[in-house]
Design a protein around this motif. Structure first.
Motif, short mmCIF file in Angstrom:
data_model
loop_
_atom_site.label_atom_id
_atom_site.label_comp_id
_atom_site.label_asym_id
_atom_site.label_seq_id
_atom_site.Cartn_x
_atom_site.Cartn_y
_atom_site.Cartn_z
N VAL A 197 34.05 37.93 40.87
CA VAL A 197 35.27 38.01 41.70
C VAL A 197 35.46 39.43 42.22
CG1 VAL A 197 37.75 37.54 41.85
CG2 VAL A 197 36.31 36.12 40.37
N SER A 198 35.25 40.44 41.36
CA SER A 198 35.40 41.84 41.83
C SER A 198 34.35 42.15 42.89
CB SER A 198 35.31 42.83 40.66
OG SER A 198 34.03 42.82 40.08
N ARG A 200 33.13 40.00 45.03
CA ARG A 200 33.55 39.31 46.25
C ARG A 200 34.70 40.07 46.92
NH1 ARG A 200 33.31 34.15 44.28
NH2 ARG A 200 35.49 34.00 43.70
N LEU A 201 35.64 40.58 46.10
CA LEU A 201 36.82 41.23 46.68
C LEU A 201 36.56 42.70 47.00
CD1 LEU A 201 39.70 39.80 44.43
CD2 LEU A 201 38.85 38.95 46.61
N ASP A 266 40.52 35.94 36.07
CA ASP A 266 40.41 36.99 37.09
C ASP A 266 40.41 36.47 38.52
OD1 ASP A 266 37.84 35.92 36.98
OD2 ASP A 266 36.82 37.87 36.88
N ASP A 267 40.12 35.19 38.71
CA ASP A 267 40.13 34.68 40.09
C ASP A 267 41.54 34.74 40.71
OD1 ASP A 267 40.30 32.73 37.98
OD2 ASP A 267 40.58 31.22 39.53
N ALA A 269 43.15 37.26 41.09
CA ALA A 269 43.18 38.48 41.91
C ALA A 269 42.88 38.17 43.37
CB ALA A 269 42.18 39.50 41.37
N GLU A 270 42.28 37.00 43.63
CA GLU A 270 41.98 36.63 45.03
C GLU A 270 43.24 36.54 45.88
OE1 GLU A 270 39.48 33.19 44.67
OE2 GLU A 270 37.72 34.45 44.25
N SER A 271 44.39 36.37 45.22
CA SER A 271 45.66 36.34 45.96
C SER A 271 46.08 37.75 46.37
CB SER A 271 46.76 35.76 45.06
OG SER A 271 46.99 36.66 43.97
N TYR A 272 45.44 38.75 45.79
CA TYR A 272 45.83 40.16 45.97
C TYR A 272 47.28 40.41 45.56
CZ TYR A 272 41.49 41.35 48.40
OH TYR A 272 40.17 41.58 48.71
N TRP A 319 47.47 46.20 46.03
CA TRP A 319 46.84 46.07 44.71
C TRP A 319 46.43 47.41 44.11
CZ3 TRP A 319 45.77 41.59 41.71
CH2 TRP A 319 45.00 41.83 40.59
#
Ligand SMILES: NC(=O)N[C@@H](CC(=O)O)C(=O)O
Length: 431
Positions: A197-198, A200-201, A266-267, A269-272, A319
């Motif tokens: 996830v990190s 990707r973001l 942790d996914d 976090a995709e919402s920021y 964030w």
């Protein structure tokens, strides 16, 4: 701080057992059994409710002195009572830092004045949490606050020699070092869990090894000097494995997991949305599963909230700029029911061990975490596991609003909390 008024709790299921009555008088449990005579006592209807010993939180941030815009000892201890807690340990990362006998005594006095739960200050391990020089641990232990838990939480005692000295020092008064395990060089600039996830973001990652390396080192150090170590907010599968190994060697280590690490991943976090930014970071589903198993089998000893209130301006920002931390006191029991009880991993007796008896023992507060038995202090939580609620941070007693569960439907509701026979919460309302 006892109530002269007597209360008869009618029909509660002690640790989930058969319905019974409990008579509270003069700060103690005077009688337990079905069909007790009220004899002038105020009757509290607890039909369907579970009775638990008052919960004990080994890891709370109350922010006073210095950050009263986020929380005060009074607002935080009301939030604790609303969550079913009768004692909390207040972390030392205040301003000024709780690294002297004067500051810990101030926090302890503020807790007594508020009167909603016992407030036990945690003392800093190092002066100013700077990790350079030991704080006056002995003076804090000898103060009226009787400090037994020491932590630089928020910062890691990363210097191995200083950690060794701290572990050795607290043996004299049966203290414990509660380590925030985070290797600082491996987490410089880190924003979230290091993983897919990190990547990707495009956010800087916080590797599991930064936590695990410190835990392994500290377990070996504690074993070497024969001292007690407590590991704060364990968040990875590897950490659970290391603690299991250390315990099998006979190392005197205990560990905690937070409710949010038992549920959230942790996914998010995709919402920021920085409401999900926390230290240590939310990890993966595989970590969550290992944490639940570790808590069930006793590798992880307790649940601690890491209640970390922040004002809206510190959270409602981008964030990378946002503060780390989330509220926990008023939702902890619901999250534990959802993740551990409703899944069949723990029964209510197991919850009482991990949220009351064992944290009280680790923190060396003998009047808390006692069994619900005749003659014991009347610290009692009544909890309705059949209720459900949609979490509304605006309705919380905390001064801050940064709950990651906002809008989420969670099971259970605290009906009442008694602190030495005095209701701090009754009918779901603060008293
Ligand atoms: N747990 C958190 O995310 N925050 C803590 C301290 C810390 O551990 O960074 C806080 O004091 O806000």
């Amino acid at each position: 701080m006892t109530d002269t008024k007597r209360y008869l709790i009618r029909g509660a299921r002690v640790l989930g057992g058969e319905p019974t009555d409990l008579l509270l008088a003069s700060g103690r449990i005077e009688a337990i059994g079905p069909g007790l005579d009220a004899d002038g006592a105020e009757v509290v209807d607890a039909a369907g409710a579970i009775a638990l010993p008052g919960l004990v939180d080994l890891h709370t941030h109350l922010r006073e002195p210095g950050r009263e815009d986020a929380e005060t000892v009074a607002t935080g201890s009301r939030a604790a009572a609303m969550g079913g807690y009768t004692a909390v340990f207040a972390m030392a990362n205040t301003d000024p830092v709780a690294d002297t006998a004067g500051v810990v005594e101030q926090v302890w006095r503020l807790g007594r004045e508020a009167g909603y739960c016992d407030v036990h200050p945690v003392g800093a391990v190092t002066v100013g949490l700077r990790g350079e020089q030991l704080a006056e641990l002995g003076a804090m232990a000898d103060s009226p606050a009787r400090v037994r838990v020491f932590s630089d939480d928020g910062m890691c005692v990363s210097d191995a020699l200083l950690m060794r000295r701290a572990l050795e020092y607290v043996k004299a008064f049966d203290g414990v070092i509660a380590q925030h395990a985070q290797e600082p060089r491996l987490t410089e600039g880190a924003q979230m869990n290091e993983g897919v996830v990190s990547d990707r973001l495009g956010l800087a990652g916080w590797p599991a090894v930064a936590e695990e390396a410190i835990i392994a080192r500290d377990c070996l150090l504690a074993e070497h000097v024969g001292s007690r170590l407590h590991v704060c907010h364990v968040s990875t599968k590897g950490s659970v494995q290391i603690i299991r190994w250390a315990k099998s060697r006979g190392c005197d280590v205990t560990a905690e997991v937070t409710p949010h690490h038992l549920l959230l991943t942790d996914d998010l976090a995709e919402s920021y949305d920085p409401v999900y930014k926390v230290n240590p970071p939310l990890r993966t589903a595989e970590d969550v599963e290992a944490l639940r198993e570790g808590l069930a089998d006793g590798t992880i000893d307790i649940v601690a909230t890491d209640h970390a209130p922040h004002p809206s301006e510190a959270k409602e920002t981008e964030w990378s700029q946002a503060a780390m931390g989330m509220l926990g006191l008023e939702t902890a029991l619901s999250v534990v029911q959802h993740t551990m009880v409703d899944t069949g991993l723990l029964d209510w007796a197991g919850v009482a061990q991990r949220m009351s008896a064992v944290p009280a023992r680790i923190g060396r507060v003998p009047g808390q975490g006692r069994p619900l038995a005749v003659g014991e202090p009347a610290n009692v939580t009544l909890y309705d596991p059949a209720a459900t609620r949609v979490v509304d941070p605006a309705a919380m007693a905390s001064k801050s609003r940064n709950s990651p569960y906002a809008g989420m439907r969670l099971p259970g509701r605290v009906l009442a909390t008694f602190l030495r026979g005095k209701p701090t919460v009754l009918d779901g309302k603060i008293q």
